[in-house]
Design a protein around this motif. Structure first.
Motif, mmCIF file in Angstrom:
data_model
loop_
_atom_site.group_PDB
_atom_site.id
_atom_site.type_symbol
_atom_site.label_atom_id
_atom_site.label_comp_id
_atom_site.label_asym_id
_atom_site.label_seq_id
_atom_site.Cartn_x
_atom_site.Cartn_y
_atom_site.Cartn_z
ATOM 1 N N LEU A 1 0.891 -1.132 0.078
ATOM 2 C CA LEU A 1 -0.003 -0.020 -0.068
ATOM 3 C C LEU A 1 1.004 1.367 0.076
ATOM 4 C CD1 LEU A 1 -2.923 -1.081 2.513
ATOM 5 C CD2 LEU A 1 -3.033 -0.909 0.000
ATOM 6 N N VAL A 2 1.876 1.322 0.829
ATOM 7 C CA VAL A 2 2.815 2.344 0.792
ATOM 8 C C VAL A 2 3.617 2.445 -0.450
ATOM 9 C CG1 VAL A 2 5.074 3.246 1.714
ATOM 10 C CG2 VAL A 2 3.172 2.530 3.242
ATOM 11 N N ALA A 3 3.792 1.322 -1.229
ATOM 12 C CA ALA A 3 4.317 1.171 -2.606
ATOM 13 C C ALA A 3 3.242 2.100 -3.625
ATOM 14 C CB ALA A 3 4.808 -0.023 -3.017
ATOM 15 N N PHE A 4 2.013 1.794 -3.442
ATOM 16 C CA PHE A 4 1.150 2.450 -4.284
ATOM 17 C C PHE A 4 1.147 3.880 -3.907
ATOM 18 C CE2 PHE A 4 -3.308 4.272 -4.945
ATOM 19 C CZ PHE A 4 -3.449 3.740 -6.306
ATOM 20 N N VAL A 5 1.129 4.542 -2.674
ATOM 21 C CA VAL A 5 1.141 5.830 -2.522
ATOM 22 C C VAL A 5 2.326 6.431 -3.155
ATOM 23 C CG1 VAL A 5 1.354 7.376 -0.534
ATOM 24 C CG2 VAL A 5 -0.061 5.621 -0.266
ATOM 25 N N ASP A 6 3.573 5.792 -3.011
ATOM 26 C CA ASP A 6 4.868 6.210 -3.586
ATOM 27 C C ASP A 6 4.700 6.547 -5.146
ATOM 28 O OD1 ASP A 6 5.932 6.288 -1.060
ATOM 29 O OD2 ASP A 6 7.164 4.406 -1.472
ATOM 30 N N SER A 7 3.960 5.444 -5.689
ATOM 31 C CA SER A 7 3.823 5.499 -7.284
ATOM 32 C C SER A 7 2.984 6.848 -7.565
ATOM 33 C CB SER A 7 3.214 4.199 -7.795
ATOM 34 O OG SER A 7 2.122 4.183 -7.447
ATOM 35 N N MET A 8 1.881 6.854 -6.805
ATOM 36 C CA MET A 8 1.076 7.947 -6.875
ATOM 37 C C MET A 8 1.671 9.353 -6.707
ATOM 38 S SD MET A 8 -1.831 7.032 -8.012
ATOM 39 C CE MET A 8 -2.442 8.938 -8.128
ATOM 40 N N ALA A 9 2.554 9.356 -5.621
ATOM 41 C CA ALA A 9 3.475 10.662 -5.572
ATOM 42 C C ALA A 9 4.193 11.097 -6.721
ATOM 43 C CB ALA A 9 4.191 10.547 -4.338
ATOM 44 N N PRO B 1 -6.369 18.382 10.095
ATOM 45 C CA PRO B 1 -5.694 18.411 11.400
ATOM 46 C C PRO B 1 -4.609 19.220 11.694
ATOM 47 C CG PRO B 1 -5.448 16.337 10.567
ATOM 48 C CD PRO B 1 -5.967 17.153 9.360
ATOM 49 N N ARG B 2 -3.850 19.185 10.719
ATOM 50 C CA ARG B 2 -2.417 19.968 10.944
ATOM 51 C C ARG B 2 -1.957 20.604 9.661
ATOM 52 N NH1 ARG B 2 1.975 16.057 13.942
ATOM 53 N NH2 ARG B 2 3.237 17.785 13.441
ATOM 54 N N ILE B 3 -1.039 21.407 9.894
ATOM 55 C CA ILE B 3 -0.417 22.025 8.665
ATOM 56 C C ILE B 3 1.058 21.078 8.474
ATOM 57 C CG2 ILE B 3 0.907 23.862 7.856
ATOM 58 C CD1 ILE B 3 -1.268 25.718 9.005
ATOM 59 N N TRP B 4 1.137 20.430 7.642
ATOM 60 C CA TRP B 4 2.353 19.778 7.481
ATOM 61 C C TRP B 4 3.369 20.289 6.729
ATOM 62 C CZ3 TRP B 4 2.724 15.396 10.266
ATOM 63 C CH2 TRP B 4 1.602 14.873 10.738
ATOM 64 N N GLY B 5 3.091 21.432 5.965
ATOM 65 C CA GLY B 5 4.216 22.308 5.456
ATOM 66 C C GLY B 5 4.799 22.225 4.012
ATOM 67 N N SER B 6 4.577 20.838 3.347
ATOM 68 C CA SER B 6 5.242 20.369 2.116
ATOM 69 C C SER B 6 4.206 19.523 1.605
ATOM 70 C CB SER B 6 6.521 20.257 2.157
ATOM 71 O OG SER B 6 6.739 18.974 2.934
ATOM 72 N N TYR B 7 4.192 19.221 0.223
ATOM 73 C CA TYR B 7 3.564 18.259 -0.265
ATOM 74 C C TYR B 7 4.211 16.709 0.080
ATOM 75 C CZ TYR B 7 1.715 15.132 -3.617
ATOM 76 O OH TYR B 7 0.789 14.053 -4.481
ATOM 77 N N GLU B 8 5.547 16.812 0.278
ATOM 78 C CA GLU B 8 6.084 15.517 0.602
ATOM 79 C C GLU B 8 5.748 15.253 2.114
ATOM 80 O OE1 GLU B 8 7.876 12.246 1.526
ATOM 81 O OE2 GLU B 8 7.607 12.749 -0.487
ATOM 82 N N ALA B 9 5.613 16.292 2.903
ATOM 83 C CA ALA B 9 5.357 15.983 4.434
ATOM 84 C C ALA B 9 3.731 15.570 4.267
ATOM 85 C CB ALA B 9 5.439 17.056 4.921
ATOM 86 N N GLU B 10 2.871 16.210 3.401
ATOM 87 C CA GLU B 10 1.256 15.758 3.268
ATOM 88 C C GLU B 10 1.421 14.054 2.945
ATOM 89 O OE1 GLU B 10 -1.361 16.995 3.929
ATOM 90 O OE2 GLU B 10 -0.708 19.099 4.496
ATOM 91 N N VAL B 11 2.118 13.962 2.076
ATOM 92 C CA VAL B 11 2.074 12.219 1.686
ATOM 93 C C VAL B 11 2.792 11.300 2.459
ATOM 94 C CG1 VAL B 11 3.254 10.771 -0.251
ATOM 95 C CG2 VAL B 11 2.332 12.914 -0.609
ATOM 96 N N GLU B 12 3.643 11.904 3.419
ATOM 97 C CA GLU B 12 4.326 11.044 4.352
ATOM 98 C C GLU B 12 3.473 10.764 5.451
ATOM 99 O OE1 GLU B 12 6.590 8.543 6.683
ATOM 100 O OE2 GLU B 12 6.969 9.278 4.604
ATOM 101 N N ASN B 13 2.551 12.087 5.849
ATOM 102 C CA ASN B 13 1.366 11.748 6.887
ATOM 103 C C ASN B 13 0.430 10.683 6.449
ATOM 104 O OD1 ASN B 13 -0.518 12.317 8.787
ATOM 105 N ND2 ASN B 13 -1.752 13.357 7.381
#
Length: 616
Positions: free
Chosen positions: A500-508, A533-545
């Motif tokens: 599932l994380v690999a799928f998220v990576d492919s979408m990113a 709920p939070r401001i993560w500050g970057s696209y990569e941080a949003e995806v990491e959430n």
């Protein structure tokens, strides 16, 4: 004037000369938005700061429109020309350099630009007093060309230039804004869709496959959705006059949706949920793909082009009723309904005996008869009170698992259900609406810290849905046993956090270019919107959430279900690589017919009815 390197071959010089001659700056009759603004008086004008200034060769003059958005300046070239390069220079003022970012160049062969296709989008600040240029990769010839200013900028352009050569060209190579398909919507007289009722006459083009595929047809456009319509980035429903197939879609259809994903800063939550639906083997998972969208030449952002949930072959595949189906077996189906917290705002809806609001989606509100409306209301009431007899628990429980695995607050705020003709069973699906899922709702964050299912601990439920779900997944031993069997089946077939994380990576990776443009257009990365709920500050941080949530969620579900994963010693589905098969990335996009010809990674291989996740 051309600067030559110290050593250059005669052939190269001749080729350069030939190319330059083909790219002469084009002249034509100036066309554009009629009214300009006179900044001196603050009044509307047709003589001061007009669109003619954008083609006068003077970088100190400029065009500034009276309206703030959807304004433009262009040329009627008299005959089609293949455009190979565009140029621009910003207005000389304190905001001029920034106001060209996301400006769009278009070409058309209708004077009203209804058939326009994109040529180029500006992604960098301009330089005052200088012309910037960019190559255009579009092989079609256009008589009319224009520059559409970014939103809320009054166009404000000092100079424009188009280069090219006469010719009708062809459609062998068209322009996309990014690697994603580009959807362009042009509406009659430039009327921007403004509600869910009025269908605006449109022409819609979809460019995909690196500019080698085109769908272009007449249609209508209107707004769609409920809460999502309140965002500045609007969601739309498009309806072609004739059925069309969208890029990678399994079936043709007239109706499609453009989901705005405004509160989902990863721009992928619905697509991840659709992947969960496929892995949990729901009978029908909506088609969806990320796209870039233009409305009347103005860049609107990254959207998801998806199925319209409707009765249709390849979608909700039940019988489509007619007004004559009012008795006997014909009256029993097919029906598509939605448990819907907003049902009272719809034309065709009812409230069940237990207080659950239900919208009747099919038959449609303009064709349903009183007999049909009374029948489906009565049958829904029977299902709600005697679910063990009338509810298909297989689809209900799979739908439940998608909602809980994704941590979707709104799973029971909106639930699609359908009924076939001659069958008393009501089925659940498809899954829909996941912008608040995967840890994106301040009312339920952090989801994995909860000890109970999200629908029981902060989730939004329409009417009686919370107690209805309780009666099945909490109170029924038989349903709980079936739920465990379905979960075990999915886990044995590869439902795990790593894939599932690999799928998220492919979408990113797929969204990398488009998300940058989207957040130039919608500067919200450091702002809480919707239920963030939070401001993560970057696209990569949003995806990491999202990655972090998924890494923990599968184990959370195992624990809540009382399940221990023990791999069985059973071979996975067999793929005969000597026979034809198709390769897809984890985003579901085709990658060819040979696993040996794709880069190293994780892929889905399909052969007939068999699908297998493989590492290459």
């Amino acid at each position: 004037m051309f600067r030559l390197q110290t050593v250059v071959s005669l052939v190269s010089l001749l080729c350069t000369y030939s190319s330059v001659k083909a790219d002469d700056q084009l002249k034509g009759a100036v066309i554009g938005t009629a009214f300009s603004v006179d900044y001196g008086s603050g009044e509307r004008s047709t003589t001061v700061n007009t669109c003619a200034n954008a083609f006068d060769g003077d970088l100190s003059t400029f065009f500034a429109s009276w309206e703030r958005s959807y304004t433009w300046a262009g040329l009627d070239l008299g005959q089609p020309h293949v455009i190979t390069r565009v140029g621009w220079s910003p207005r000389d003022d304190s905001q001029g350099e920034a106001r060209v970012v996301l400006g769009v160049f278009e070409g058309a062969n209708r004077a009203d630009f209804m058939d326009a296709l994109p040529l180029y989008i500006i992604t960098e600040r301009g330089t005052i007093g200088q012309m910037s240029t960019a190559d255009v990769t579009c092989s079609r010839g256009f008589r009319y060309v224009r520059y559409v200013g970014p939103s809320d900028c009054r166009c404000n352009i000092a100079e424009l230039a188009f280069y090219g050569h006469p010719g009708e060209g062809d459609d062998s190579q068209l322009s996309q804004l990014t690697n994603l398909p580009t959807v362009t919507i042009h509406t009659l007289d430039g009327v921007v869709p403004y509600d869910k009722e009025h269908e605006i006459e449109s022409w819609i083009s979809v460019v995909s496959d690196q500019g080698t595929s085109l769908v272009s047809a007449s249609a209508t456009t209107r707004e769609r959705g409920n809460a999502s319509r309140n965002f500045p980035k609007k969601p739309w429903r498009i309806k072609f006059d004739k059925k069309q197939r969208m890029p990678g879609a399994p079936v043709k259809a007239k109706k499609w949706t453009l989901l705005n994903n405004y509160g989902d800063k990863t721009l992928m939550r619905n697509l991840i949920a659709f992947e969960l639906s496929r892995r949990l083997q729901m009978p029908y998972t909506p088609y969806g793909t990320a796209v870039d969208v233009l409305m009347n030449g103005e860049y609107k952002g990254c959207y998801q082009l998806c199925d319209q949930v409707q009765v249709n072959s390849g979608r909700v595949d039940v019988e489509e009723m007619t007004p004559q189906d009012n008795a006997g077996e014909a009256l029993t189906g097919g029906y598509l309904v939605e448990v819907d917290a907003y049902a009272s705002e719809e034309d065709s809806w009812f409230k069940s005996q237990k207080g659950t609001p239900v919208t009747i989606k099919s038959p449609s509100s303009d064709s349903i008869t009183s007999q049909q409306a009374a029948y489906i209301k009565s049958h829904f009431n029977k299902m709600e009170s005697t679910w063990s007899k009338y509810l298909d628990t297989n689809t209900f429980l799979r739908h439940f698992l998608v909602g809980e695995l994704s941590g979707n607050t709104d799973t029971y705020w909106s639930v699609f259900m359908y009924k076939q003709r001659g069958n008393d069973t009501i089925y659940t699906g498809p899954v829909w609406d996941f912008d608040l899922a995967f840890e994106n709702d301040n009312r339920t964050y952090p989801v994995n810290n909860k000890t109970d299912y999200i629908y029981r601990s902060g989730g939004s439920c329409a009417g009686d849905m919370r107690s209805f779900v309780d009666r099945i997944v909490i109170s029924s031993a038989a349903a709980r046993a079936q739920l465990l069997e379905i979960w075990d089946e999915a886990r044995q077939q590869g439902l795990d956090e790593e894939l599932l994380v690999a799928f998220v990576d492919s979408m990113a990776d797929e969204l990398a270019q488009s998300q940058k443009l989207n957040f130039m257009r919608w500067n919200i990365m450091n702002t809480k919107v919707h239920q963030n709920p939070r401001i993560w500050g970057s696209y990569e941080a949003e995806v990491e959430n999202v990655r972090s949530f998924i890494r923990k969620r599968v184990a959370w579900m195992d624990k809540r279900l009382g399940y221990t994963f023990v791999p069985r010693s059973i071979d996975s589905p067999h793929i005969n690589f000597a026979q034809p098969y198709q390769v897809y990335n984890l985003a579901g996009m085709p990658c060819g017919s040979s696993i040996e010809k794709v880069p190293a990674g994780v892929y889905i291989v399909r052969q007939g009815q068999v699908a297998k996740v493989v590492r290459h």
